[in-house]
Design a protein around this motif. Structure first.
Motif, PDB file in Angstrom:
ATOM      1  N   PHE A   1      34.232 124.165  -4.893  1.00  9.78           N
ATOM      2  CA  PHE A   1      35.560 123.573  -4.661  1.00  9.78           C
ATOM      3  C   PHE A   1      36.556 124.620  -4.167  1.00  9.78           C
TER       4      PHE A   1
ATOM      5  N   SER B   1      33.844 107.951 -14.527  1.00  6.00           N
ATOM      6  CA  SER B   1      34.771 109.065 -14.274  1.00  6.00           C
ATOM      7  C   SER B   1      36.214 108.567 -14.181  1.00  6.00           C
ATOM      8  N   GLY B   2      37.137 109.360 -14.702  1.00  6.40           N
ATOM      9  CA  GLY B   2      38.552 109.024 -14.566  1.00  6.40           C
ATOM     10  C   GLY B   2      39.005 109.190 -13.132  1.00  6.40           C
ATOM     11  N   GLY B   3      38.710 110.358 -12.565  1.00  3.31           N
ATOM     12  CA  GLY B   3      39.159 110.667 -11.212  1.00  3.31           C
ATOM     13  C   GLY B   3      38.583 109.714 -10.175  1.00  3.31           C
TER      14      GLY B   3
ATOM     15  N   PRO C   1      25.138 117.288  -7.788  1.00  2.00           N
ATOM     16  CA  PRO C   1      26.594 117.094  -7.669  1.00  2.00           C
ATOM     17  C   PRO C   1      27.028 117.508  -6.266  1.00  2.00           C
ATOM     18  N   GLN C   2      27.908 116.743  -5.663  1.00  3.99           N
ATOM     19  CA  GLN C   2      28.331 116.991  -4.290  1.00  3.99           C
ATOM     20  C   GLN C   2      29.612 117.812  -4.239  1.00  3.99           C
TER      21      GLN C   2
ATOM     22  N   HIS D   1      29.045 110.566 -16.603  1.00  2.00           N
ATOM     23  CA  HIS D   1      28.881 111.826 -17.349  1.00  2.00           C
ATOM     24  C   HIS D   1      29.592 111.812 -18.697  1.00  2.00           C
ATOM     25  N   ARG D   2      30.352 110.737 -19.009  1.00  2.00           N
ATOM     26  CA  ARG D   2      31.127 110.707 -20.263  1.00  2.00           C
ATOM     27  C   ARG D   2      30.197 110.905 -21.442  1.00  2.00           C
TER      28      ARG D   2
ATOM     29  N   PHE E   1      33.443 118.416  -2.823  1.00  2.00           N
ATOM     30  CA  PHE E   1      34.507 117.405  -2.769  1.00  2.00           C
ATOM     31  C   PHE E   1      34.531 116.691  -1.414  1.00  2.00           C
TER      32      PHE E   1
ATOM     33  N   GLU F   1      40.414 107.574  -7.273  1.00  2.00           N
ATOM     34  CA  GLU F   1      40.130 107.800  -5.852  1.00  2.00           C
ATOM     35  C   GLU F   1      39.684 106.526  -5.145  1.00  2.00           C
TER      36      GLU F   1
ATOM     37  N   PRO G   1      25.077 111.151  -7.551  1.00  2.00           N
ATOM     38  CA  PRO G   1      25.229 112.604  -7.725  1.00  2.00           C
ATOM     39  C   PRO G   1      25.274 112.887  -9.234  1.00  2.00           C
TER      40      PRO G   1
ATOM     41  N   ARG H   1      35.717 120.846 -12.884  1.00  2.00           N
ATOM     42  CA  ARG H   1      35.726 120.257 -11.532  1.00  2.00           C
ATOM     43  C   ARG H   1      36.997 119.460 -11.242  1.00  2.00           C
ATOM     44  N   PRO H   2      37.341 118.460 -12.081  1.00  3.50           N
ATOM     45  CA  PRO H   2      38.531 117.674 -11.700  1.00  3.50           C
ATOM     46  C   PRO H   2      39.823 118.482 -11.734  1.00  3.50           C
TER      47      PRO H   2
ATOM     48  N   PHE I   1      31.631 114.319  -1.238  1.00  7.37           N
ATOM     49  CA  PHE I   1      31.798 113.196  -2.162  1.00  7.37           C
ATOM     50  C   PHE I   1      32.858 112.225  -1.647  1.00  7.37           C
TER      51      PHE I   1
ATOM     52  N   ILE J   1      40.146 120.376  -8.416  1.00  7.71           N
ATOM     53  CA  ILE J   1      40.492 119.446  -7.323  1.00  7.71           C
ATOM     54  C   ILE J   1      41.950 118.986  -7.451  1.00  7.71           C
TER      55      ILE J   1
HETATM   56  N1  UDP Z   1      33.390 114.789  -7.542  1.00  6.13           N
HETATM   57  C1  UDP Z   1      32.798 115.663  -6.638  1.00  6.13           C
HETATM   58  N2  UDP Z   1      31.438 115.656  -6.543  1.00  6.13           N
HETATM   59  C2  UDP Z   1      30.648 114.823  -7.273  1.00  6.13           C
HETATM   60  C3  UDP Z   1      31.274 113.952  -8.194  1.00  6.13           C
HETATM   61  C4  UDP Z   1      32.647 113.965  -8.311  1.00  6.13           C
HETATM   62  O1  UDP Z   1      33.479 116.419  -5.952  1.00  6.13           O
HETATM   63  O2  UDP Z   1      29.424 114.868  -7.122  1.00  6.13           O
HETATM   64  C5  UDP Z   1      34.864 114.823  -7.689  1.00  6.13           C
HETATM   65  C6  UDP Z   1      35.557 113.500  -7.497  1.00  6.13           C
HETATM   66  O3  UDP Z   1      35.915 113.307  -6.154  1.00  6.13           O
HETATM   67  C7  UDP Z   1      36.771 113.626  -8.406  1.00  6.13           C
HETATM   68  C8  UDP Z   1      36.317 114.564  -9.505  1.00  6.13           C
HETATM   69  O4  UDP Z   1      35.133 115.191  -9.030  1.00  6.13           O
HETATM   70  O5  UDP Z   1      37.856 114.238  -7.729  1.00  6.13           O
HETATM   71  C9  UDP Z   1      36.032 113.798 -10.765  1.00  6.13           C
HETATM   72  O6  UDP Z   1      35.435 114.646 -11.685  1.00  6.13           O
HETATM   73  P1  UDP Z   1      34.611 114.131 -12.922  1.00  6.13           P
HETATM   74  O7  UDP Z   1      34.100 112.767 -12.664  1.00  6.13           O
HETATM   75  O8  UDP Z   1      33.617 115.185 -13.227  1.00  6.13           O
HETATM   76  O9  UDP Z   1      35.686 114.158 -14.098  1.00  6.13           O
HETATM   77  P2  UDP Z   1      36.765 113.134 -14.644  1.00  6.13           P
HETATM   78  O10 UDP Z   1      37.652 112.729 -13.537  1.00  6.13           O
HETATM   79  O11 UDP Z   1      36.033 111.986 -15.264  1.00  6.13           O
HETATM   80  O12 UDP Z   1      37.453 113.923 -15.708  1.00  6.13           O
END
Ligand code: UDP
Ligand code: UD1
Length: 359
Positions: A46, A280-282, A260-261, A204-205, A263, A286, A236, A9-10, A266, A13
């Motif tokens: 996405f 989450s890192g992302g 899960p939503q 989710h970690r 982008f 954000e 989510p 996912r990240p 979310f 995006i």
């Molecule tokens: N995100 C999303 N829907 C959700 C949760 C997160 O689109 O329900 C997006 C969020 O905007 C960000 C990314 O997923 O851009 C973060 O992904 P995640 O938390 O899975 O991974 P991490 O960043 O921790 O590696």
């Protein structure tokens, strides 16, 4: 040709601005999707929402232990790269897809570009830290999002002339999609929420959700914050978290669990929240960019810029600390400056790659 390897996912995006820039400049590129994420709401949604072309290759690797997943991705990426005339492979972030993609390319003596290079939690119990360190140390182009990440690389002896500070492509993605989200979605309305009158949480970690005490601590912390504030807490739920809540037989109270939503959805939920709690890192990045206060459900972060500017506070998974941190951050004035760049990171990354192609 430039090959982008992505799988979660990240990565979809954060690579979307690079893909958009490559399309706009008609650069010869292809995308290998490893299939690390595969559920519709973790993957295809996405591509649809961000209007991205379908990946050129899909390895359909799926879930597995670290070695099984990493090995399968390496074999799959190698197979594609051996057939294609590829001069640079780009990977983004810190997942198993990144580690495997970078290793497979480098062993074929193909240049590797690491996007989001130089992040460090200095916690080598995290699989992501291992993936980042290895990717950084074999990459030829290190695209560091900030000066802090550049300093981390220099401190490890990485050559200065291989590093470019680009900003983080998540800024590009937010700027490119904020208005589209407003035009296309009415997420708050659909969920019966009012602006700044709810909290948003994601976790989710592996180190949090695969550990019963820590996962129960997060859920209890959120329940207490809900009780303290009277505000709805929207969660989510990542598939890994859903699986572990089920496995540990936990019964989350005081939170609203939703799938899960997408982008765009979310993004709206984040932008209008009173406070976001996350591991989450992302999401730490954000919220900082969108000027929404954040509480991080971890003991450390590889995004210290968010703490330095005052947008984020570390709370770990202890319920009392979560409660305390939430109260502090709910009162935070949203006056910090975004440390992650100007939204042109995607173009900068491609400029470096294409300049190399022309040499
Ligand atoms: N995100 C999303 N829907 C959700 C949760 C997160 O689109 O329900 C997006 C969020 O905007 C960000 C990314 O997923 O851009 C973060 O992904 P995640 O938390 O899975 O991974 P991490 O960043 O921790 O590696
Ligand atoms: C991975 C990354 C993590 C990143 C996260 C983004 C690694 C080591 N971890 O964690 O750094 O923050 O992606 O979200 O690379 N599952 C599904 N459907 C999917 C994907 C996963 O149901 O589409 C379930 C499976 O039960 C799977 C579990 O989630 O076993 C974990 O998936 P995995 O890709 O191993 O790790 P993530 O926790 O998603």
């Amino acid at each position: 040709m430039i090959t982008l390897v992505l799988g979660t996912r990240p990565e979809i995006i954060k690579f979307s601005p690079v893909i958009r820039a490559a399309e706009a400049a008609t650069i010869d590129y292809c995308v290998i999707h490893t299939g690390q994420h595969y559920s519709f709401e973790m993957d295809q949604v996405f591509f649809a929402e961000l209007d991205l072309p379908a990946p050129t290759f899909n390895l359909d690797v799926g879930s597995g232990t670290h070695a099984v997943q990493t090995g399968a991705i390496m074999a799959g990426v190698e197979r594609v790269l051996m057939e294609k005339n590829c001069s640079e492979v780009l990977v983004q972030g810190d997942t198993n897809t990144v580690l495997a993609g970078a290793l497979a390319a480098k062993k074929l003596q193909i240049r590797v570009g690491h996007v989001e290079a130089g992040l460090r939690s200095f916690d080598r119990t995290m699989p992501e830290e291992i993936n980042r360190v290895v990717a950084d140390h074999i990459a030829d182009h290190l695209f560091a999002p900030t000066e802090t990440s550049r300093s981390n690389l220099l401190a490890e002896g990485i050559a200065d002339d291989t590093i470019t500070v680009t900003g983080n492509t998540i800024v590009d993605a937010l700027y490119q999609n904020r208005e589209i989200a407003e035009e296309k979605c009415s997420t708050l309305q659909a969920m019966g929420l009012e602006s700044r009158d709810y909290l948003l949480a994601t976790f989710h970690r592996a180190e949090n959700v695969d550990n019963q005490v820590r996962l129960a601590g997060v859920l209890e912390g959120l329940a207490r914050v809900h009780a303290d504030t009277g505000l709805p807490v929207i969660v989510p739920v990542h598939p890994r978290t859903a699986k572990m809540i089920d496995q540990f037989n936990l019964d989350p109270k005081g939170v609203t669990l939703v799938p899960p939503q997408g982008f765009l959805e979310f993004l709206q939920l984040e932008a209008e929240a009173a406070l976001v709690l996350t591991d989450s890192g992302g999401v730490q990045e954000e919220t900082c960019i969108l000027k929404v206060p954040c509480v991080t459900l971890r003991e450390n972060t590889e995004r210290p810029e968010t703490i330095t500017v005052g947008a984020n506070l570390l709370a770990g998974t202890d319920p009392a600390r979560i409660e305390q941190a939430a109260a502090m951050m709910l009162g935070r004035t949203r006056d910090w400056v975004n440390p992650f760049g100007d939204g042109k990171a995607g173009e900068r990354i491609l400029q470096v790659c294409t300049a190399e192609l022309e040499r």
